[in-house]
Motif scaffolding. Structure first.
Motif, PDB file in Angstrom:
ATOM      1  N   PRO A  44      43.730  67.874  34.699  1.00 37.43           N
ATOM      2  CA  PRO A  44      42.738  68.777  35.295  1.00 37.43           C
ATOM      3  C   PRO A  44      43.315  69.709  36.355  1.00 37.43           C
ATOM      4  O   PRO A  44      42.890  70.866  36.461  1.00 37.43           O
ATOM      5  CB  PRO A  44      41.710  67.803  35.879  1.00 37.43           C
ATOM      6  CG  PRO A  44      41.756  66.624  34.948  1.00 37.43           C
ATOM      7  CD  PRO A  44      43.212  66.491  34.576  1.00 37.43           C
ATOM      8  N   ALA A  45      44.282  69.240  37.112  1.00 38.14           N
ATOM      9  CA  ALA A  45      44.883  70.106  38.132  1.00 38.14           C
ATOM     10  C   ALA A  45      45.581  71.306  37.501  1.00 38.14           C
ATOM     11  O   ALA A  45      45.623  72.396  38.086  1.00 38.14           O
ATOM     12  CB  ALA A  45      45.876  69.308  38.976  1.00 38.14           C
ATOM     13  N   ASP A  46      46.116  71.132  36.299  1.00 34.69           N
ATOM     14  CA  ASP A  46      46.768  72.244  35.614  1.00 34.69           C
ATOM     15  C   ASP A  46      45.745  73.268  35.130  1.00 34.69           C
ATOM     16  O   ASP A  46      46.026  74.472  35.091  1.00 34.69           O
ATOM     17  CB  ASP A  46      47.593  71.727  34.442  1.00 34.69           C
ATOM     18  CG  ASP A  46      48.654  70.734  34.890  1.00 34.69           C
ATOM     19  OD1 ASP A  46      49.415  71.074  35.820  1.00 34.69           O
ATOM     20  OD2 ASP A  46      48.709  69.628  34.324  1.00 34.69           O
ATOM     21  N   VAL A  47      44.563  72.801  34.763  1.00 34.56           N
ATOM     22  CA  VAL A  47      43.475  73.727  34.417  1.00 34.56           C
ATOM     23  C   VAL A  47      43.099  74.556  35.639  1.00 34.56           C
ATOM     24  O   VAL A  47      42.905  75.774  35.549  1.00 34.56           O
ATOM     25  CB  VAL A  47      42.254  72.952  33.890  1.00 34.56           C
ATOM     26  CG1 VAL A  47      41.072  73.890  33.673  1.00 34.56           C
ATOM     27  CG2 VAL A  47      42.596  72.222  32.602  1.00 34.56           C
ATOM     28  N   GLU A  48      43.006  73.908  36.785  1.00 31.02           N
ATOM     29  CA  GLU A  48      42.671  74.635  38.014  1.00 31.02           C
ATOM     30  C   GLU A  48      43.698  75.724  38.295  1.00 31.02           C
ATOM     31  O   GLU A  48      43.350  76.859  38.653  1.00 31.02           O
ATOM     32  CB  GLU A  48      42.598  73.657  39.184  1.00 31.02           C
ATOM     33  CG  GLU A  48      42.180  74.312  40.500  1.00 31.02           C
ATOM     34  CD  GLU A  48      42.036  73.313  41.628  1.00 31.02           C
ATOM     35  OE1 GLU A  48      41.770  73.758  42.767  1.00 31.02           O
ATOM     36  OE2 GLU A  48      42.186  72.099  41.385  1.00 31.02           O
ATOM     37  N   THR A  49      44.972  75.409  38.086  1.00 27.54           N
ATOM     38  CA  THR A  49      46.027  76.408  38.288  1.00 27.54           C
ATOM     39  C   THR A  49      45.883  77.557  37.300  1.00 27.54           C
ATOM     40  O   THR A  49      45.982  78.737  37.674  1.00 27.54           O
ATOM     41  CB  THR A  49      47.403  75.757  38.122  1.00 27.54           C
ATOM     42  OG1 THR A  49      47.558  74.723  39.095  1.00 27.54           O
ATOM     43  CG2 THR A  49      48.515  76.778  38.285  1.00 27.54           C
ATOM     44  N   ALA A  50      45.654  77.236  36.034  1.00 25.45           N
ATOM     45  CA  ALA A  50      45.540  78.269  35.005  1.00 25.45           C
ATOM     46  C   ALA A  50      44.346  79.177  35.264  1.00 25.45           C
ATOM     47  O   ALA A  50      44.448  80.407  35.116  1.00 25.45           O
ATOM     48  CB  ALA A  50      45.419  77.613  33.633  1.00 25.45           C
ATOM     49  N   VAL A  51      43.234  78.608  35.667  1.00 22.37           N
ATOM     50  CA  VAL A  51      42.049  79.422  35.951  1.00 22.37           C
ATOM     51  C   VAL A  51      42.292  80.309  37.170  1.00 22.37           C
ATOM     52  O   VAL A  51      41.913  81.489  37.182  1.00 22.37           O
ATOM     53  CB  VAL A  51      40.812  78.525  36.148  1.00 22.37           C
ATOM     54  CG1 VAL A  51      39.611  79.355  36.613  1.00 22.37           C
ATOM     55  CG2 VAL A  51      40.467  77.798  34.850  1.00 22.37           C
ATOM     56  N   SER A  52      42.938  79.774  38.192  1.00 20.22           N
ATOM     57  CA  SER A  52      43.243  80.582  39.384  1.00 20.22           C
ATOM     58  C   SER A  52      44.125  81.772  39.019  1.00 20.22           C
ATOM     59  O   SER A  52      43.901  82.902  39.484  1.00 20.22           O
ATOM     60  CB  SER A  52      43.933  79.721  40.441  1.00 20.22           C
ATOM     61  OG  SER A  52      43.083  78.702  40.913  1.00 20.22           O
ATOM     62  N   LEU A  53      45.136  81.536  38.193  1.00 17.56           N
ATOM     63  CA  LEU A  53      45.997  82.633  37.754  1.00 17.56           C
ATOM     64  C   LEU A  53      45.206  83.677  36.978  1.00 17.56           C
ATOM     65  O   LEU A  53      45.391  84.884  37.159  1.00 17.56           O
ATOM     66  CB  LEU A  53      47.129  82.083  36.897  1.00 17.56           C
ATOM     67  CG  LEU A  53      48.202  81.269  37.624  1.00 17.56           C
ATOM     68  CD1 LEU A  53      49.091  80.554  36.618  1.00 17.56           C
ATOM     69  CD2 LEU A  53      49.040  82.172  38.523  1.00 17.56           C
ATOM     70  N   ALA A  54      44.304  83.216  36.111  1.00 17.68           N
ATOM     71  CA  ALA A  54      43.510  84.152  35.315  1.00 17.68           C
ATOM     72  C   ALA A  54      42.550  84.948  36.193  1.00 17.68           C
ATOM     73  O   ALA A  54      42.350  86.150  35.982  1.00 17.68           O
ATOM     74  CB  ALA A  54      42.741  83.392  34.240  1.00 17.68           C
ATOM     75  N   VAL A  55      41.941  84.290  37.166  1.00 19.72           N
ATOM     76  CA  VAL A  55      41.042  84.994  38.082  1.00 19.72           C
ATOM     77  C   VAL A  55      41.781  86.098  38.825  1.00 19.72           C
ATOM     78  O   VAL A  55      41.265  87.211  39.017  1.00 19.72           O
ATOM     79  CB  VAL A  55      40.407  83.988  39.074  1.00 19.72           C
ATOM     80  CG1 VAL A  55      39.715  84.709  40.223  1.00 19.72           C
ATOM     81  CG2 VAL A  55      39.411  83.088  38.342  1.00 19.72           C
ATOM     82  N   ASP A  56      43.013  85.826  39.218  1.00 19.80           N
ATOM     83  CA  ASP A  56      43.804  86.824  39.949  1.00 19.80           C
ATOM     84  C   ASP A  56      44.291  87.957  39.047  1.00 19.80           C
ATOM     85  O   ASP A  56      44.342  89.120  39.466  1.00 19.80           O
ATOM     86  CB  ASP A  56      45.010  86.151  40.612  1.00 19.80           C
ATOM     87  CG  ASP A  56      44.608  85.232  41.755  1.00 19.80           C
ATOM     88  OD1 ASP A  56      43.471  85.372  42.262  1.00 19.80           O
ATOM     89  OD2 ASP A  56      45.420  84.366  42.133  1.00 19.80           O
ATOM     90  N   ALA A  57      44.675  87.616  37.802  1.00 19.49           N
ATOM     91  CA  ALA A  57      45.294  88.615  36.921  1.00 19.49           C
ATOM     92  C   ALA A  57      44.276  89.426  36.129  1.00 19.49           C
ATOM     93  O   ALA A  57      44.568  90.549  35.705  1.00 19.49           O
ATOM     94  CB  ALA A  57      46.253  87.919  35.956  1.00 19.49           C
ATOM     95  N   GLN A  58      43.088  88.878  35.912  1.00 17.16           N
ATOM     96  CA  GLN A  58      42.127  89.529  35.012  1.00 17.16           C
ATOM     97  C   GLN A  58      41.655  90.906  35.467  1.00 17.16           C
ATOM     98  O   GLN A  58      41.523  91.819  34.628  1.00 17.16           O
ATOM     99  CB  GLN A  58      40.927  88.598  34.788  1.00 17.16           C
ATOM    100  CG  GLN A  58      39.876  89.126  33.843  1.00 17.16           C
ATOM    101  CD  GLN A  58      38.802  89.957  34.518  1.00 17.16           C
ATOM    102  OE1 GLN A  58      38.493  89.724  35.709  1.00 17.16           O
ATOM    103  NE2 GLN A  58      38.228  90.916  33.798  1.00 17.16           N
ATOM    104  N   PRO A  59      41.374  91.142  36.759  1.00 18.71           N
ATOM    105  CA  PRO A  59      40.882  92.473  37.129  1.00 18.71           C
ATOM    106  C   PRO A  59      41.834  93.601  36.744  1.00 18.71           C
ATOM    107  O   PRO A  59      41.395  94.651  36.246  1.00 18.71           O
ATOM    108  CB  PRO A  59      40.698  92.367  38.646  1.00 18.71           C
ATOM    109  CG  PRO A  59      40.435  90.919  38.898  1.00 18.71           C
ATOM    110  CD  PRO A  59      41.309  90.206  37.915  1.00 18.71           C
TER     111      PRO A  59
END
Length: 506
Positions: A44-59
């Motif tokens: 689950p911690a790796d999911v949190e990392t992946a989502v954080s990266l996506a939130v930052d990169a998506q805009p």
């Protein structure tokens, strides 16, 4: 790293790039039972990392001109075409795909990537009629981050058809593939998309078990989940997503009907039925799960279908067998139990019903009655149950008795007769003079009933699940004026002038 080498993903996940995690899991060939690689085992911690990266990169990805996003996805399709041999190997070794099925699936993935490239350039809004003298319109914008949970059976295409359009519209994506097909269902796609130019962080693949999927569904920063899998798992994911009021798009089970009318060509019908039931060992949501045959033609259809089944070999794909292995021992045991229970209930085993390891022989069950397990349950194995019917009224009742409603095929010498009859069947997809298994990237896809409340939408509807309407402006320069007067830039407008307003319904 090269798309074509195992070094790309060996022992790794794809989270902002190729990374090693704390744990690994083996990639096991269902045909031999031997490990053929290893991949990272996410948490689950790796999911949190992946989502954080996506939130930052998506805009920034969303602001990338749509023509550039389209070009990236076209390059991805071209790259996959160049590396077909690599994809074919992993679909065969890891997913148990026969060569013909692997080639079929690769072609579907390429089509999905090209279709997604076109999707990036489709109109993304509409003009709205208004009683006031103004221009009113709506736009569809990316939702942000889309979570995708994909299955083992057609791992490459069932990942790509959710991932690719989401990326095309400017979303970030976090993918959790089935742990049994992590390479062909996720890491190979990551290598292709990275080489094609998808920026780091926009797309991640987190391999793992149920805890990884649960973390993805419950993360509040992921407003949309696309899940493909069993109806039981889909119900659980739908309930979990509902707790946070997120959109959950489900493609679940199927028990599809192939209807042979009394004027059909029996030889052609049996050939179609064999393809529908035995392609990829029956492990397809669109598999022909029930063969409905007029009582007077049932014996002839059975003989023809048994002939096809007995000519097909179940064995290692590398040996040229037409049917590869089932995905694992629990799935084999489930299929065999269903066959055994159906025979005990009164069905007749016309051929098959045996296995060697995970290689299950093509099986035909005759004299199947509506209450038999082979008629009521999704089999997900190479089993063709034949059900007799006496009238069209009885046929309609039998077809509609299943809680699933994905695909129906109707075979007849009169296509218009078949089309008119088919209007009485509960099904999302209808094939006239073809079996139940077929799909194209540009065609809408979905079913009714236990197949799932919402599934992957394509064609012009593709933007709905993975976009939102644009926000309404917080104020209007026309505030306080007569409703018959519109304005632009704060200046009262005369007749023939229009203000612009955006409307939203999230």
């Amino acid at each position: 790293m090269s798309v074509g080498t195992q070094d790309t993903w060996e022992g790794r996940a794809y989270i902002g790039g190729w990374v090693q995690l704390a744990d690994r899991m083996p990639v096991v060939s269902p045909s031999t039972g031997e490990p053929i690689a290893s991949v990272a085992l996410g948490a689950p911690a790796d999911v949190e990392t992946a989502v954080s990266l996506a939130v930052d990169a998506q805009p920034a990805w969303a602001l990338t001109p749509p023509g550039e996003r389209a070009a990236v996805l076209r390059r991805a399709g071209d790259l996959l075409n160049e590396h077909r041999a690599v994809a074919r190997r992993w679909l065969s070794d890891e997913a148990g795909s026969a060569t013909a099925k692997a080639e079929f699936e690769i072609g579907l993935v390429i089509s999905e990537l090209y279709q997604a490239a076109a999707t990036a350039l489709i109109p993304f809004g509409q003009l709205l009629r208004s009683e006031l003298p103004r221009l009113s319109f709506s736009r569809r914008l990316p939702v942000g981050v889309v979570g995708v949970i994909s299955p083992f059976n057609f791992p490459a295409v069932l990942s790509a058809r959710s991932v690719a359009p989401a990326l095309a519209l400017g979303n970030g994506v976090v993918l959790k593939p089935d742990p049994r097909t992590t390479v062909s269902g996720g890491l190979l796609l990551a290598a292709i998309l990275e080489a094609a130019g998808v920026p780091a962080g926009v797309f991640s693949v987190v391999p793992g078990a149920a805890a990884v999927g649960q973390a993805l569904v419950t993360d509040p920063r992921v407003p949309v989940i696309s899940f493909t899998g069993s109806t039981a798992a889909g119900r659980a994911i739908g309930a979990l997503g509902a707790e946070s009021l997120k959109r959950v798009h489900l493609e679940l089970g199927g028990n599809n009907a192939l209807v042979i009318l009394d004027d059909a060509d029996i030889a052609a019908a049996a050939a179609a039925g064999a393809w529908g039931s035995f392609l990829h060992q029956g492990q397809i949501c669109m598999t022909t799960g029930r063969h409905f045959v007029p009582e007077r033609l049932a014996a002839a259809y059975e003989r023809a279908l048994v002939g096809h089944a007995e000519r097909l070999r179940a064995g290692p794909p590398e040996d040229g067998a037409e049917l590869g292995p089932l995905i694992d021992a629990p799935q084999r045991d489930r299929v065999h139990d269903l066959v055994t229970r159906s025979v005990a209930a009164g069905a007749r085993l016309a051929t098959g019903g045996t296995y060697d390891g995970l290689h299950y022989r093509p099986t035909v069950l005759a004299e199947v009655a509506p209450g038999h397990p082979a008629s009521t349950e999704e089999i997900f194995g190479p089993v063709a149950p034949i059900v007799r019917y006496r009238s069209e009224d009885e046929l309609v009742q039998l077809v509609n008795a299943s809680p699933y409603g994905l695909s129906v095929g109707v075979l007849s010498g009169n296509a218009m007769r078949a089309y008119e009859l088919a209007g009485q069947f509960r099904s999302g997809i209808l094939h006239i003079n073809d079996q139940t298994v077929d799909d194209e990237a540009q065609a809408p896809f979905g079913g009714v009933g236990a197949w799932g409340p919402r599934g992957p939408e394509r064609g012009l509807a593709v933007t709905r699940p993975i976009s939102r309407r644009s926000p309404r402006p917080s104020g209007s320069p026309c505030r306080g004026r007569s409703p018959r007067t519109a304005c632009s830039s704060g200046t009262p407008s005369g007749r023939g002038h229009f203000s612009m307003q955006e409307r939203t319904r999230r």
